[in-house]
Write a protein that holds these residues in place. Structure first.
Motif, PDB file in Angstrom:
ATOM      1  N   LYS A  14       0.855  -1.184   0.000  1.00 40.40           N
ATOM      2  CA  LYS A  14       0.000   0.000   0.000  1.00 40.40           C
ATOM      3  C   LYS A  14       0.890   1.231   0.000  1.00 40.40           C
ATOM      4  N   PHE A  15       0.642   2.120  -0.972  1.00 38.84           N
ATOM      5  CA  PHE A  15       1.383   3.376  -1.079  1.00 38.84           C
ATOM      6  C   PHE A  15       0.411   4.549  -1.006  1.00 38.84           C
ATOM      7  N   THR A  16       0.850   5.606  -0.347  1.00 44.48           N
ATOM      8  CA  THR A  16       0.106   6.862  -0.317  1.00 44.48           C
ATOM      9  C   THR A  16       0.904   7.913  -1.073  1.00 44.48           C
ATOM     10  N   LEU A  17       0.220   8.607  -1.979  1.00 44.86           N
ATOM     11  CA  LEU A  17       0.865   9.653  -2.782  1.00 44.86           C
ATOM     12  C   LEU A  17       0.082  10.956  -2.643  1.00 44.86           C
ATOM     13  N   PHE A  18       0.752  12.050  -2.930  1.00 41.00           N
ATOM     14  CA  PHE A  18       0.146  13.370  -2.757  1.00 41.00           C
ATOM     15  C   PHE A  18      -0.182  14.034  -4.087  1.00 41.00           C
ATOM     16  N   ASP A  19       0.102  13.351  -5.180  1.00 36.26           N
ATOM     17  CA  ASP A  19      -0.098  13.918  -6.513  1.00 36.26           C
ATOM     18  C   ASP A  19      -0.737  12.857  -7.411  1.00 36.26           C
ATOM     19  N   THR A  47      -4.029  -3.270  -7.950  1.00 38.75           N
ATOM     20  CA  THR A  47      -5.381  -3.716  -7.619  1.00 38.75           C
ATOM     21  C   THR A  47      -6.301  -2.560  -7.246  1.00 38.75           C
ATOM     22  N   LYS A  48      -5.722  -1.386  -6.977  1.00 37.24           N
ATOM     23  CA  LYS A  48      -6.548  -0.214  -6.683  1.00 37.24           C
ATOM     24  C   LYS A  48      -5.729   1.039  -6.886  1.00 37.24           C
ATOM     25  N   CYS A  49      -6.324   2.018  -7.511  1.00 36.76           N
ATOM     26  CA  CYS A  49      -5.716   3.349  -7.633  1.00 36.76           C
ATOM     27  C   CYS A  49      -6.838   4.344  -7.396  1.00 36.76           C
ATOM     28  N   GLY A  50      -6.933   4.835  -6.163  1.00 39.35           N
ATOM     29  CA  GLY A  50      -8.058   5.686  -5.798  1.00 39.35           C
ATOM     30  C   GLY A  50      -7.624   6.892  -5.014  1.00 39.35           C
ATOM     31  N   GLN A  51      -8.602   7.679  -4.600  1.00 37.47           N
ATOM     32  CA  GLN A  51      -8.338   8.916  -3.884  1.00 37.47           C
ATOM     33  C   GLN A  51      -9.122   8.922  -2.582  1.00 37.47           C
ATOM     34  N   GLU A  52      -8.452   9.305  -1.505  1.00 33.47           N
ATOM     35  CA  GLU A  52      -9.074   9.455  -0.196  1.00 33.47           C
ATOM     36  C   GLU A  52      -8.833  10.889   0.254  1.00 33.47           C
ATOM     37  N   LEU A  65      -2.527   3.795  -3.687  1.00 35.18           N
ATOM     38  CA  LEU A  65      -2.163   2.826  -4.723  1.00 35.18           C
ATOM     39  C   LEU A  65      -1.890   1.492  -4.038  1.00 35.18           C
ATOM     40  N   LEU A  66      -2.673   0.471  -4.415  1.00 37.19           N
ATOM     41  CA  LEU A  66      -2.468  -0.867  -3.892  1.00 37.19           C
ATOM     42  C   LEU A  66      -1.860  -1.736  -4.983  1.00 37.19           C
ATOM     43  N   LEU A  67      -0.753  -2.395  -4.653  1.00 36.66           N
ATOM     44  CA  LEU A  67      -0.064  -3.267  -5.596  1.00 36.66           C
ATOM     45  C   LEU A  67       0.022  -4.674  -5.013  1.00 36.66           C
ATOM     46  N   GLU A  68       0.041  -5.640  -5.899  1.00 34.56           N
ATOM     47  CA  GLU A  68       0.190  -7.036  -5.511  1.00 34.56           C
ATOM     48  C   GLU A  68       1.270  -7.656  -6.400  1.00 34.56           C
ATOM     49  N   ALA A  69       2.240  -8.288  -5.794  1.00 33.73           N
ATOM     50  CA  ALA A  69       3.318  -8.942  -6.547  1.00 33.73           C
ATOM     51  C   ALA A  69       3.283 -10.432  -6.284  1.00 33.73           C
ATOM     52  N   LYS A  70       3.125 -11.209  -7.345  1.00 30.66           N
ATOM     53  CA  LYS A  70       3.214 -12.666  -7.236  1.00 30.66           C
ATOM     54  C   LYS A  70       4.681 -13.028  -7.414  1.00 30.66           C
ATOM     55  N   ILE A  71       5.295 -13.566  -6.372  1.00 28.23           N
ATOM     56  CA  ILE A  71       6.754 -13.724  -6.341  1.00 28.23           C
ATOM     57  C   ILE A  71       7.154 -15.199  -6.320  1.00 28.23           C
ATOM     58  N   ARG A  72       8.358 -15.448  -6.834  1.00 28.76           N
ATOM     59  CA  ARG A  72       8.931 -16.790  -6.734  1.00 28.76           C
ATOM     60  C   ARG A  72       9.143 -17.122  -5.262  1.00 28.76           C
TER      61      ARG A  72
END
Length: 209
Positions: free
Chosen positions: A62-67, A102-107, A113-120
């Motif tokens: 989960k990432f929070t961005l200001f722009d 999986t999500k790019c929204g505004q609060e 920005l929610l990301l999911e990585a399927k990893i080895r």
């Protein structure tokens, strides 16, 4: 201390992103059981082919961005790509996985920005282990230490060498070799070496994600 992550050549800080979390789901064991008709329990064949195998693991970010533009740019740069992922909290290792958004929204005024990585299943050391041995006419013992991930070392021979390993005998001349029969397993791997010249073993250790 605020941690971030690198995805290939891109860093989360390049987008002004604050990483709220990076949650790792360890890889599941590929279990294999055969039921015994009329009997108790079951036959466990999980390690029947030479060791435990694993499914892929997963990292949820989960990432929070200001722009908004930076959030869109980060999504566009990462979504769908297979990348080498390095977490700031584990700077000596990298994960190999495919990233999806999986999500790019505004609060309110913030962008999420929610990301999911399927990893080895294994995280690997960024720095390879290199061990150089001198071969002579006298047999010498060579010990290679490995972590949990089985790995085939890259063996570079300059001159001539004979290796004994796990009951096999391998004659080599100048060149580069890799073979499944020379796979290293967790712990101490014992070789015997004879010949004339140098033998370089190079491999990358890995631990479970």
């Amino acid at each position: 201390m605020m941690h971030g992550a690198a995805f290939g050549e891109k860093r989360s800080g390049d987008y002004g992103a604050v990483m709220n979390y990076a949650r790792i789901t360890p890889p599941a064991v590929k279990e294999n059981y055969v039921d015994i008709a009329g009997g108790d329990s079951a036959i466990d064949l999980t390690e029947a082919v030479g060791g435990v195998a694993f499914e892929d693991g997963q990292i949820d970010f989960k990432f929070t961005l200001f722009d908004r533009r930076q959030a869109e740019r980060m999504k566009n740069d990462l979504h769908g790509r297979r990348l080498r992922i390095v977490l700031d909290r584990e700077p000596d290792f990298y994960y190999d996985g495919r990233v999806k958004c999986t999500k790019c929204g505004q609060e309110g005024t913030l962008h999420e920005l929610l990301l999911e990585a399927k990893i080895r299943p294994y995280k690997q050391e960024k720095r390879a282990t290199v061990q150089v041995e001198e071969a002579s006419g006298t047999w010498k013992d060579v010990i290679l230490i490995n972590s949990r991930m089985p790995v085939m070392p890259r063996i570079t021979v300059e001159g001539k060498a004979v290796l004994l390993y796990e009951g096999g005998r391998y004659s080599m001349e100048s060149g580069v070799y890799q073979a499944p029969e020379l796979t290293l397993y967790e712990g101490r791997n014992h070789f015997r070496l004879q010949g004339s010249g140098t033998v370089k073993f190079e491999y990358r250790k890995g631990e479970l994600a």
